[in-house]
Design a protein around this motif. Sequence first.
Motif, PDB file in Angstrom:
ATOM      1  N   ALA A   1     124.435 -28.110 -75.201  1.00 14.33           N
ATOM      2  CA  ALA A   1     124.505 -26.655 -75.024  1.00 14.33           C
ATOM      3  C   ALA A   1     125.753 -26.093 -75.692  1.00 14.33           C
ATOM      4  O   ALA A   1     125.709 -25.030 -76.331  1.00 14.33           O
ATOM      5  N   SER A   2     126.878 -26.786 -75.565  1.00 21.79           N
ATOM      6  CA  SER A   2     128.120 -26.299 -76.180  1.00 21.79           C
ATOM      7  C   SER A   2     127.991 -26.265 -77.694  1.00 21.79           C
ATOM      8  O   SER A   2     128.482 -25.346 -78.354  1.00 21.79           O
ATOM      9  N   VAL A   3     127.309 -27.267 -78.270  1.00 19.23           N
ATOM     10  CA  VAL A   3     127.115 -27.275 -79.720  1.00 19.23           C
ATOM     11  C   VAL A   3     126.191 -26.137 -80.132  1.00 19.23           C
ATOM     12  O   VAL A   3     126.445 -25.427 -81.110  1.00 19.23           O
ATOM     13  N   ARG A   4     125.114 -25.932 -79.357  1.00 21.75           N
ATOM     14  CA  ARG A   4     124.158 -24.878 -79.701  1.00 21.75           C
ATOM     15  C   ARG A   4     124.772 -23.498 -79.610  1.00 21.75           C
ATOM     16  O   ARG A   4     124.387 -22.584 -80.332  1.00 21.75           O
TER      17      ARG A   4
ATOM     18  N   ASP B   1     115.400 -28.644 -77.630  1.00 23.31           N
ATOM     19  CA  ASP B   1     116.273 -27.605 -77.063  1.00 23.31           C
ATOM     20  C   ASP B   1     117.156 -26.930 -78.103  1.00 23.31           C
ATOM     21  O   ASP B   1     118.166 -26.308 -77.746  1.00 23.31           O
ATOM     22  N   SER B   2     116.819 -27.033 -79.379  1.00 25.98           N
ATOM     23  CA  SER B   2     117.650 -26.427 -80.428  1.00 25.98           C
ATOM     24  C   SER B   2     117.154 -25.028 -80.767  1.00 25.98           C
ATOM     25  O   SER B   2     115.947 -24.787 -80.811  1.00 25.98           O
ATOM     26  N   PRO B   3     118.065 -24.105 -81.031  1.00 27.36           N
ATOM     27  CA  PRO B   3     117.659 -22.760 -81.467  1.00 27.36           C
ATOM     28  C   PRO B   3     117.249 -22.762 -82.925  1.00 27.36           C
ATOM     29  O   PRO B   3     117.389 -23.771 -83.635  1.00 27.36           O
TER      30      PRO B   3
ATOM     31  N   ALA C   1     106.225 -22.509 -70.446  1.00 29.56           N
ATOM     32  CA  ALA C   1     106.738 -21.161 -70.683  1.00 29.56           C
ATOM     33  C   ALA C   1     107.147 -20.981 -72.146  1.00 29.56           C
ATOM     34  O   ALA C   1     106.847 -19.954 -72.775  1.00 29.56           O
ATOM     35  N   ARG C   2     107.821 -21.971 -72.701  1.00 25.31           N
ATOM     36  CA  ARG C   2     108.234 -21.876 -74.101  1.00 25.31           C
ATOM     37  C   ARG C   2     107.021 -21.758 -75.027  1.00 25.31           C
ATOM     38  O   ARG C   2     107.016 -20.959 -75.976  1.00 25.31           O
ATOM     39  N   LEU C   3     106.021 -22.582 -74.766  1.00 22.02           N
ATOM     40  CA  LEU C   3     104.836 -22.552 -75.624  1.00 22.02           C
ATOM     41  C   LEU C   3     104.070 -21.242 -75.500  1.00 22.02           C
ATOM     42  O   LEU C   3     103.494 -20.760 -76.485  1.00 22.02           O
ATOM     43  N   ARG C   4     104.053 -20.643 -74.308  1.00 15.65           N
ATOM     44  CA  ARG C   4     103.391 -19.348 -74.164  1.00 15.65           C
ATOM     45  C   ARG C   4     104.092 -18.287 -75.011  1.00 15.65           C
ATOM     46  O   ARG C   4     103.455 -17.444 -75.651  1.00 15.65           O
ATOM     47  N   ILE C   5     105.420 -18.316 -75.023  1.00 15.32           N
ATOM     48  CA  ILE C   5     106.173 -17.354 -75.841  1.00 15.32           C
ATOM     49  C   ILE C   5     105.919 -17.619 -77.326  1.00 15.32           C
ATOM     50  O   ILE C   5     105.692 -16.687 -78.112  1.00 15.32           O
TER      51      ILE C   5
ATOM     52  N   ASP D   1     117.172 -21.272 -66.585  1.00 18.80           N
ATOM     53  CA  ASP D   1     118.348 -21.990 -67.078  1.00 18.80           C
ATOM     54  C   ASP D   1     118.231 -22.271 -68.578  1.00 18.80           C
ATOM     55  O   ASP D   1     118.798 -23.233 -69.083  1.00 18.80           O
ATOM     56  N   ASP D   2     117.503 -21.433 -69.284  1.00 19.68           N
ATOM     57  CA  ASP D   2     117.261 -21.627 -70.711  1.00 19.68           C
ATOM     58  C   ASP D   2     117.561 -20.317 -71.441  1.00 19.68           C
ATOM     59  O   ASP D   2     116.661 -19.513 -71.694  1.00 19.68           O
ATOM     60  N   PRO D   3     118.818 -20.066 -71.782  1.00 17.05           N
ATOM     61  CA  PRO D   3     119.173 -18.773 -72.388  1.00 17.05           C
ATOM     62  C   PRO D   3     118.511 -18.524 -73.722  1.00 17.05           C
ATOM     63  O   PRO D   3     118.175 -17.384 -74.059  1.00 17.05           O
ATOM     64  N   ASP D   4     118.286 -19.582 -74.521  1.00 20.49           N
ATOM     65  CA  ASP D   4     117.691 -19.395 -75.843  1.00 20.49           C
ATOM     66  C   ASP D   4     116.284 -18.816 -75.732  1.00 20.49           C
ATOM     67  O   ASP D   4     115.972 -17.781 -76.332  1.00 20.49           O
ATOM     68  N   TRP D   5     115.435 -19.453 -74.934  1.00 21.07           N
ATOM     69  CA  TRP D   5     114.064 -18.969 -74.820  1.00 21.07           C
ATOM     70  C   TRP D   5     113.958 -17.731 -73.929  1.00 21.07           C
ATOM     71  O   TRP D   5     113.011 -16.943 -74.053  1.00 21.07           O
ATOM     72  N   THR D   6     114.930 -17.532 -73.038  1.00 23.64           N
ATOM     73  CA  THR D   6     114.949 -16.279 -72.284  1.00 23.64           C
ATOM     74  C   THR D   6     115.160 -15.105 -73.238  1.00 23.64           C
ATOM     75  O   THR D   6     114.499 -14.060 -73.119  1.00 23.64           O
TER      76      THR D   6
END
Length: 1002
Positions: free
Chosen positions: A101-104, A643-645, A716-720, A745-750
């Motif tokens: 997460a810190s790297v992302r 989990d990568s943006p 949820a990610r796949l639906r988006i 707890d997933d700021p990127d996909w939120t």
Amino acid sequence: MLVRVLGPVRVGDRIETAVAPRGERPRDVLAVLVARRGRPVPAEVILDLVWGEAALGLTPATVHTVVSRLRRQLGEQLVVTTDAGYLVPSEAGIDADRFAASVRETSPGEDPASRAARLREALGEWWGDTAYSGVPDELVLAERVRLEELRRRARTELAEILVDSTDSEAVAEALTTSLELVAEHPLDESAAVLAMRAADRLQRPAEALEIYAGLQRRLRDELGVDPGPAAAGAHARLLAREPTSSVSAAGRRVPLGLRLPAPTSPVVGRESQTAEVVSLLTDGHRLVTITGIGGVGKSRLLVEVGAALTEATHPAEVTYVSLAGRDERDAQSLAAGIAMSWGLPVRSPANRQLAGHEAGHESGHESGHDAGDQVAGLVGALRSADTTVLVDEAEWALAPVAELAAAVLAGCPGIRLVVASRAPLGVVGERVFPLAPLAVPAPSAAVEAMRSAPAVRLLVARLADRGAAASDPAALSSTELTALAEVARRLDGLPLALELVAAHATTATLPDLPDLADRPLELHSREVGRDPRQQSLRSTLAWSVGRLRPQTREALAALAVFADPFTPVAARAVCGLDVASTSAALAELAAHHVVALDRAGDGLRFRLLHTVRDYALELLVTTGRLERVRHRHARWFAAVWRDSPLTDELVEHVGRTHHDHLVALEHLLAQRDADAAADVCLALGRRWLFVEAHGPGLRWTAEVLATPALCAQQWARLRILRAALAQQIDWSPDEHTLIAAALHDDPDWTCQLRLMSAIASYDGGEIAAARTHLDEGLDVARARAPHHVAELVATRAVVDAAEGLAEQALAGAREAQARTSVDSAQRASAVELLTVLPKVGVALLDAGRPQEAYDVLDAAARQAAERFGIAATATVAVNAGWAALATGRPDLASGWFARALVGPQAFVAPAAIGEAASGAGAALAGTRHPAAAELLGIGQWLLNASGSVLAPSLARHVAAAVEIAGSTPPPPSWSAELAFARVVQLVGKDRSEVRPQTARAQ
């Protein structure tokens, strides 16, 4: 580095020492569960994974005992029991998560000091040098390699920031870090370039030059290649400040009088390589080794070089020797054999002295093949020679040839050696000349390019030899040329393979030849005079592979599962070897040209020729390891971007390894590994969204979503992702709540969810709802996902402009533009060019700045093409079309709208096609084009059917066009698909009127 409960910290140590004497394996069990967080793992599976063959005789009670001990020492909630097995909850926090997460969270748009601080924080999560320390590779290899590669990238990025610092201590730290990276990955050219930059900035040019020399030496010794453009460029800049010198030597000519073999057919496609080798000799290189895979034409090129030298000088100055079948085990016997075949009276120094004492006696010491030092004797006989010696098939006795070559070069200043060998000799001063297969035409090549491609020319020539085709490629039809070009591509331009296909042409028509090329290992030639090793590709490859070390052969078999070029890191993950063993195997394979180097960019990648892959796959099947290796391959591609943006690196990598990702996805779906399949699909989806490849994305996301046991977060990610690909939301308010909860707890996909919801609300004319979604997304982005801020700000500027808040929209557009680069030296990334700047253009357009909007969009399209080779997306094209229309250039606008509708990344969603069709109709209305009314009618019909509305500024253009040209809606019975087809037909009817243009062309 390991998860908090497993690493070299007190908890992990306590677990291991408490139970190791009893044969329990809590560390391994916990590693299995942590690597599969959120997914239940049956006890039987844990037994098989952790204990392997030792699991015979054990029962699930063994696993229960270990789990009970873990709960007592680490907490009752760490491992949960479910009906489907044991699991570690997905919300369990581990240091690997904090690290990733810190790297992302680092962003190119951040201040360098802030980025460096984030990277230091991330790297501070590591304990030691190995992820999942103490756990066997087979349990966590993909995760281990993924985390270690992420750590390497973080260290590289930190060093890149520090090397540009004005603080000498920071630059020194960059040098230390980059040298550590070079030590860990000796063939990593980017790390070496970084170290050279740091050393140079510290006023240590000699050290920078030594770093380059080390890189060059390693690449030449292990892979037989020179450093790439970036390293060579850095070296050239250093040399501009350093003196250089060269030494040349000359000698006398001693004719040996051995003739070159006479070819039975003319050479095709090797003219430039012949000239290059001759040029190397002219420039002073005394040992040139032509290397390449079996069947690539090394021996033929050697003969052509000899012929060119003979024509330019004198026959006596060129000598030929073939080592085929000799297989001498030492340099002494090789020297004796060569001396005998050349008729040289070779005697070693000791024998000469003895002969002098026994002059006049028939002692037999005049023999050229006694037990003395034959190498020294041959060197003595050639000491005054001024000759180019051509040595063919040196791989039969590689080590003896290398020893003899070194001695001849040292003792015979007039001797030049040109060697044909499947691997380099490794002699000081050797210039390796890798011989690649013949160039093949691209799949989209024009007829003339197919005719001129060297591989096609050779195939035509060999077909003509057998009376199966005209000797002149110009006499072949486009259909025949297309078939021959396909054969050349399928066989990678390998000359032997092309000749074997041509040998079968008497029993097949030219259009049938591609079917033969699909089975290259089955092709066999019984032509008289052909070397038995080259009567089939299988024989040639078997001979080459058979000379490799056993571990290298096993690695080659595993590499057969790759469909695309692969990196050393990916090779390690799939082969299941450690770093040193993987590097050694790749070096040996590259040295013998069993794998080819892929020099796309400066990264080091390898690829297998199709024929080699087929042979290696047979090896893999024979050993019974196919499914195990395929699973490692799939797990690696599931892990590499987990989990990568969205980043340029992700887009580039997934695009380059697209087939491998699809192969991995198919395997994981077949194994019903839902969450890992989702990881691969999400990585692919990032790429599909970026290039607007909606069709395959919709198909694959539907298949993964239908897989049982998909965890809530992946669902949820796949639906988006699916909604973004379809360009419309298909969930209810209740489902929206479930999706948001799963991503808490997933700021990127939120942020992706908020952005997608805002765009859907904007398209539906619900401006207030769009603003709410964007404000919520910006709160999350600013706190935890800074890489999303620029796109969210640009989208909010679009909403502001649609609401009539022009000044607010301009301010947002300016902020978004500013966030795409740190300063004038750092230009926008590809992601920013095609996601942020298009929205900036729309905001400027709706805020009354059409020319400024057009300039932004046109520049984004041109830079994406020029800097990254990426065609403008349909979104960029349609926005540029509206901007051109607003500046009074309907012809220019027509070209952009046409690109959005019939280009390589054309729209597929009804609303998007409706908008582009409306724009195209408005542009054509200004020229009274007959298609304008129908395009305007269909465009409005599609917008109405999808519940979408145009922004006010766009709607005004359409209204004005309707007044001029009218509007002809489609019949009520039409479907959306029929409307799509009609739009494409209308826009594509006369592309000369609507072809894409840019402002520069005006």
